[in-house]
Scaffold this motif. Structure first.
Motif, PDB file in Angstrom:
ATOM      1  N   ARG A 462       0.829  -1.196   0.000  1.00 55.75           N
ATOM      2  CA  ARG A 462       0.000   0.000   0.000  1.00 55.75           C
ATOM      3  C   ARG A 462       0.871   1.257   0.000  1.00 55.75           C
ATOM      4  NH1 ARG A 462      -5.518  -0.761   1.502  1.00 55.75           N
ATOM      5  NH2 ARG A 462      -5.984  -2.942   2.015  1.00 55.75           N
ATOM      6  N   THR A 463       0.286   2.346  -0.449  1.00 58.24           N
ATOM      7  CA  THR A 463       0.985   3.622  -0.465  1.00 58.24           C
ATOM      8  C   THR A 463       0.812   4.328   0.875  1.00 58.24           C
ATOM      9  OG1 THR A 463      -0.915   4.887  -1.269  1.00 58.24           O
ATOM     10  CG2 THR A 463       0.472   3.810  -2.929  1.00 58.24           C
ATOM     11  N   TRP A 464       1.407   5.503   1.024  1.00 57.09           N
ATOM     12  CA  TRP A 464       1.314   6.265   2.276  1.00 57.09           C
ATOM     13  C   TRP A 464      -0.127   6.586   2.642  1.00 57.09           C
ATOM     14  CZ3 TRP A 464      -1.014  11.036   2.320  1.00 57.09           C
ATOM     15  CH2 TRP A 464      -1.213  11.659   1.070  1.00 57.09           C
ATOM     16  N   SER A 465      -1.011   6.684   1.636  1.00 58.58           N
ATOM     17  CA  SER A 465      -2.411   7.035   1.899  1.00 58.58           C
ATOM     18  C   SER A 465      -3.272   5.814   2.207  1.00 58.58           C
ATOM     19  CB  SER A 465      -3.000   7.779   0.698  1.00 58.58           C
ATOM     20  OG  SER A 465      -3.119   6.901  -0.425  1.00 58.58           O
ATOM     21  N   GLY A 466      -2.684   4.629   2.109  1.00 57.13           N
ATOM     22  CA  GLY A 466      -3.449   3.413   2.358  1.00 57.13           C
ATOM     23  C   GLY A 466      -4.020   2.785   1.115  1.00 57.13           C
ATOM     24  N   ARG A 467      -3.799   3.382  -0.061  1.00 50.76           N
ATOM     25  CA  ARG A 467      -4.299   2.813  -1.314  1.00 50.76           C
ATOM     26  C   ARG A 467      -3.423   1.630  -1.748  1.00 50.76           C
ATOM     27  NH1 ARG A 467      -7.316   6.048  -4.974  1.00 50.76           N
ATOM     28  NH2 ARG A 467      -5.805   5.598  -6.634  1.00 50.76           N
ATOM     29  N   HIS A 468      -4.027   0.740  -2.562  1.00 51.55           N
ATOM     30  CA  HIS A 468      -3.329  -0.447  -3.049  1.00 51.55           C
ATOM     31  C   HIS A 468      -2.355  -0.080  -4.170  1.00 51.55           C
ATOM     32  CE1 HIS A 468      -6.079  -3.292  -0.991  1.00 51.55           C
ATOM     33  NE2 HIS A 468      -7.026  -2.391  -1.268  1.00 51.55           N
ATOM     34  N   LEU A 469      -1.293  -0.874  -4.284  1.00 54.43           N
ATOM     35  CA  LEU A 469      -0.434  -0.809  -5.463  1.00 54.43           C
ATOM     36  C   LEU A 469      -0.842  -1.943  -6.389  1.00 54.43           C
ATOM     37  CD1 LEU A 469       3.161   0.021  -4.144  1.00 54.43           C
ATOM     38  CD2 LEU A 469       1.640   1.469  -5.493  1.00 54.43           C
ATOM     39  N   ALA A 470      -1.172  -1.600  -7.619  1.00 57.11           N
ATOM     40  CA  ALA A 470      -1.601  -2.582  -8.614  1.00 57.11           C
ATOM     41  C   ALA A 470      -0.561  -2.661  -9.723  1.00 57.11           C
ATOM     42  CB  ALA A 470      -2.967  -2.206  -9.181  1.00 57.11           C
ATOM     43  N   SER A 471      -0.220  -3.892 -10.117  1.00 59.62           N
ATOM     44  CA  SER A 471       0.718  -4.117 -11.223  1.00 59.62           C
ATOM     45  C   SER A 471      -0.075  -4.549 -12.448  1.00 59.62           C
ATOM     46  CB  SER A 471       1.737  -5.196 -10.850  1.00 59.62           C
ATOM     47  OG  SER A 471       2.488  -4.813  -9.718  1.00 59.62           O
ATOM     48  N   PHE A 472       0.231  -3.940 -13.594  1.00 62.57           N
ATOM     49  CA  PHE A 472      -0.493  -4.203 -14.839  1.00 62.57           C
ATOM     50  C   PHE A 472       0.448  -4.894 -15.828  1.00 62.57           C
ATOM     51  CE2 PHE A 472      -2.426  -0.697 -12.658  1.00 62.57           C
ATOM     52  CZ  PHE A 472      -3.787  -0.917 -12.784  1.00 62.57           C
ATOM     53  N   TYR A 473      -0.077  -5.969 -16.484  1.00 61.98           N
ATOM     54  CA  TYR A 473       0.741  -6.768 -17.394  1.00 61.98           C
ATOM     55  C   TYR A 473       0.020  -6.977 -18.717  1.00 61.98           C
ATOM     56  CZ  TYR A 473       2.704  -8.011 -12.807  1.00 61.98           C
ATOM     57  OH  TYR A 473       3.231  -7.968 -11.551  1.00 61.98           O
ATOM     58  N   SER A 474       0.838  -7.292 -19.716  1.00 59.97           N
ATOM     59  CA  SER A 474       0.254  -7.675 -21.011  1.00 59.97           C
ATOM     60  C   SER A 474       0.169  -9.191 -21.145  1.00 59.97           C
ATOM     61  CB  SER A 474       1.090  -7.101 -22.161  1.00 59.97           C
ATOM     62  OG  SER A 474       2.430  -7.568 -22.082  1.00 59.97           O
ATOM     63  N   GLY A 475       0.689  -9.925 -20.164  1.00 57.56           N
ATOM     64  CA  GLY A 475       0.602 -11.379 -20.167  1.00 57.56           C
ATOM     65  C   GLY A 475       1.432 -11.969 -19.047  1.00 57.56           C
ATOM     66  N   PHE A 476       1.314 -13.299 -18.868  1.00 56.08           N
ATOM     67  CA  PHE A 476       2.101 -14.001 -17.864  1.00 56.08           C
ATOM     68  C   PHE A 476       2.167 -15.464 -18.265  1.00 56.08           C
ATOM     69  CE2 PHE A 476      -2.267 -14.200 -16.462  1.00 56.08           C
ATOM     70  CZ  PHE A 476      -2.429 -15.505 -16.015  1.00 56.08           C
ATOM     71  N   SER A 477       3.128 -16.191 -17.670  1.00 60.18           N
ATOM     72  CA  SER A 477       3.326 -17.600 -18.046  1.00 60.18           C
ATOM     73  C   SER A 477       2.676 -18.558 -17.065  1.00 60.18           C
ATOM     74  CB  SER A 477       4.824 -17.905 -18.161  1.00 60.18           C
ATOM     75  OG  SER A 477       5.483 -17.639 -16.929  1.00 60.18           O
ATOM     76  N   SER A 478       2.595 -18.157 -15.777  1.00 67.65           N
ATOM     77  CA  SER A 478       2.016 -19.066 -14.794  1.00 67.65           C
ATOM     78  C   SER A 478       1.550 -18.297 -13.575  1.00 67.65           C
ATOM     79  CB  SER A 478       3.038 -20.133 -14.374  1.00 67.65           C
ATOM     80  OG  SER A 478       4.169 -19.517 -13.768  1.00 67.65           O
ATOM     81  N   LEU A 479       0.836 -19.008 -12.693  1.00 69.08           N
ATOM     82  CA  LEU A 479       0.374 -18.443 -11.436  1.00 69.08           C
ATOM     83  C   LEU A 479       1.024 -19.199 -10.284  1.00 69.08           C
ATOM     84  CD1 LEU A 479      -3.451 -18.100 -12.179  1.00 69.08           C
ATOM     85  CD2 LEU A 479      -1.767 -16.259 -12.110  1.00 69.08           C
ATOM     86  N   VAL A 480       1.350 -18.461  -9.203  1.00 67.18           N
ATOM     87  CA  VAL A 480       1.931 -19.090  -8.011  1.00 67.18           C
ATOM     88  C   VAL A 480       1.126 -18.653  -6.797  1.00 67.18           C
ATOM     89  CG1 VAL A 480       4.259 -19.247  -8.982  1.00 67.18           C
ATOM     90  CG2 VAL A 480       3.575 -17.201  -7.732  1.00 67.18           C
ATOM     91  N   PRO A 481       1.038 -19.509  -5.779  1.00 66.75           N
ATOM     92  CA  PRO A 481       0.241 -19.158  -4.595  1.00 66.75           C
ATOM     93  C   PRO A 481       0.819 -17.942  -3.857  1.00 66.75           C
ATOM     94  CG  PRO A 481       0.687 -21.518  -4.666  1.00 66.75           C
ATOM     95  CD  PRO A 481       1.553 -20.895  -5.707  1.00 66.75           C
TER      96      PRO A 481
END
Length: 500
Positions: A462-481
């Motif tokens: 989260r940022t100093w204000s308490g908001r979330h940080l979101a990462s944006f992608y054009s694709g990915f190869s797999s998911l991990v827990p």
């Protein structure tokens, strides 16, 4: 030891730092062989041929003394944790006789009653290691150091190679008297840092007064020329170029911190304080907080006046007039000076650019009211706090339809691996696209507005204000827990570009 700027120049400055800090301040063994050359005879007394020009030097010294004394008067005599005026300046500075020394030292001393305020003194500098130079000016030099147990700190002391010292030496040819004169700015700053304690003012961790001769000779402790060092928490110089490329939320925080500081200065324990040298270079950041670090040009008195014409603020392209009060003071002038300088040096560059659409009308109101000085500092702080409330709560996003998330498949407790990143403007990282969002709905709206975006991930960051940080992608190869993360995958082809 890292060097800054031109290698030869940096090496010369660092050599001076080592001599001044490690020798003069810590070892205290500087010899007085230069006294005869500067007008002092071998026994340390002032030669008769130099007495006339010393009259002006003594006058200037006493004027500096008068400037600092009011700052101490409100502290009370001998109040616990506050400097005593009598101990700081035992008596009025007097001209020296031909067979006497310069007279009583007008300086902060270890016996000034400051131990209740400062955490550190001269003992803290025993194992100091100079690292690099943070800044140098006409009067002072600031060095980044490590104290004992690798504690980072910034040491601020008189720049004996600066233009203020050079000018004084050319006029008076008295190194000891000139050091005393030039050091008054640093002494004033130490007193102000003790009296003006606020989260957005650099913390004074301590100070040190060392005799130029280390007190080795009998009576040395009563002579002038003692070296002054302020021990400060370490900050990072404010980099406006980098700040201009930062996310709006970070730029807003700098402006908010500044307004909170100016609100405090308008009603400080010393009265209304004006920053006469108001520039971004007077500020640093400490753990993300904006802090004022240079106070030697601050004034704590509203200007006196006889007519309204005396209460005019002159800026390069604007001027503002205030009425002269019945008691002959330009009331509110200090506050307005600070506020307009905040507008022209900070707000203009940091506040409007890329502001969230739901807040632009409020930002425009702040810009107009401060640019025309129609609002005071109370109203300006209230306006900033209102924007912060809306931004943290997400109320400025009430036009975003919740149904936008129907276009995404959500995978809780997962994060992407082998992600295909793309860059976006004002990202929190330079290699990818990381932005601040209130919730997944806002993140989906942003992803819809990026033609490259197919996936975004919300983490526990989260940022100093308490908001979330979101990462944006054009694709990915797999998911991990990852129990702290959520992945949102767009179901179909990118929809029409949305307005964020």
């Amino acid at each position: 030891m890292p060097l800054m700027g031109n290698p030869l120049c940096a090496a010369a400055l660092l050599a001076f730092v080592v001599i001044s800090v490690l020798v003069s301040l810590l070892i205290g063994s500087l010899q007085h062989g230069s006294k005869a050359k500067s007008g002092y005879v071998s026994n340390g007394t002032l030669g008769e041929e130099f007495a006339p020009r010393h009259g002006e030097l003594i006058y200037q010294l006493n004027e500096r003394r008068k400037e600092i004394m009011p700052l101490l008067a409100t502290a009370g005599q001998g109040s616990r944790g506050q400097p005593s005026a009598s101990s700081l300046f035992p008596q009025q500075y007097q001209p020296p006789a031909a067979d006497s020394d310069l007279g009583p030292r007008s300086e902060l001393t270890d016996g000034s009653g400051l131990t209740g305020v400062d955490e550190m003194g001269c003992d803290s500098l025993v194992d100091v290691r100079a690292v690099d130079i943070l800044g140098s000016g006409y009067t002072k030099l600031v060095v980044r150091v490590f104290l004992s147990e690798d504690q980072p700190a910034a040491l601020k002391f008189v720049n004996e190679q600066g233009s203020d010292m050079e000018k004084c030496l050319q006029e008076f040819e008295d190194p000891r008297g000139c050091y005393e004169l030039v050091s008054y700015k640093l002494k004033k700053e130490i007193v102000l840092l003790q009296r003006l304690q606020h989260p957005n003012i650099i913390k004074l961790r301590g100070h040190c007064m060392e005799d130029a001769g280390g007190g080795e000779e009998e009576g040395e402790g009563e002579r002038g020329g003692g070296r002054v060092t302020a021990i400060l928490e370490q900050g990072h110089p404010l980099q406006m170029i980098q700040l201009l490329q930062s996310p709006w939320e970070e730029r807003f925080k700098v402006c908010l911190d500044l307004v909170r500081l100016l609100h405090f200065l308008s009603r400080s324990p010393l009265g209304s304080v004006a920053l006469l040298d108001f520039q971004p270079r007077q500020f640093v950041t400490v753990s993300g907080e904006l802090k004022l670090t240079d106070l030697d040009d601050a004034t704590v008195e509203e200007p006196a006046c006889q007519t309204d014409a005396d209460c005019t603020l002159q800026f390069p392209h604007r001027h503002f007039s205030l009425p002269c009060s019945a008691r002959g003071v330009c009331e509110g002038l200090n506050e307005k000076r600070n506020l307009y300088n905040a507008y022209r040096y900070f707000f203009t560059y940091l506040l409007p650019h890329q502001a969230p659409p739901g807040l632009t009308h409020l930002v425009d109101h702040i810009m107009n009211s401060t640019g025309e000085l129609r609002a005071d500092i109370n109203q300006t702080l209230e306006a900033f706090e209102h924007i912060l409330l809306l931004y943290k709560s997400g109320l400025h996003l009430d036009n975003l339809p919740p149904s936008i998330l129907k276009d995404y498949t959500v995978m809780h407790g997962m994060r992407t691996s082998g992600s295909v990143e793309y860059r976006c403007w004002l990202s929190y990282t330079h290699q990818g696209c990381v932005l601040s969002v209130h919730n997944a709905t806002e993140a989906a709206s942003i992803c819809n507005s990026h033609s490259q975006c197919t996936t975004f991930c919300l983490t526990g960051e989260r940022t100093w204000s308490g908001r979330h940080l979101a990462s944006f992608y054009s694709g990915f190869s797999s998911l991990v827990p990852d129990g702290m993360s959520e992945v949102y995958l767009r179901k179909a082809s990118p929809p029409e570009t949305a307005t964020v």
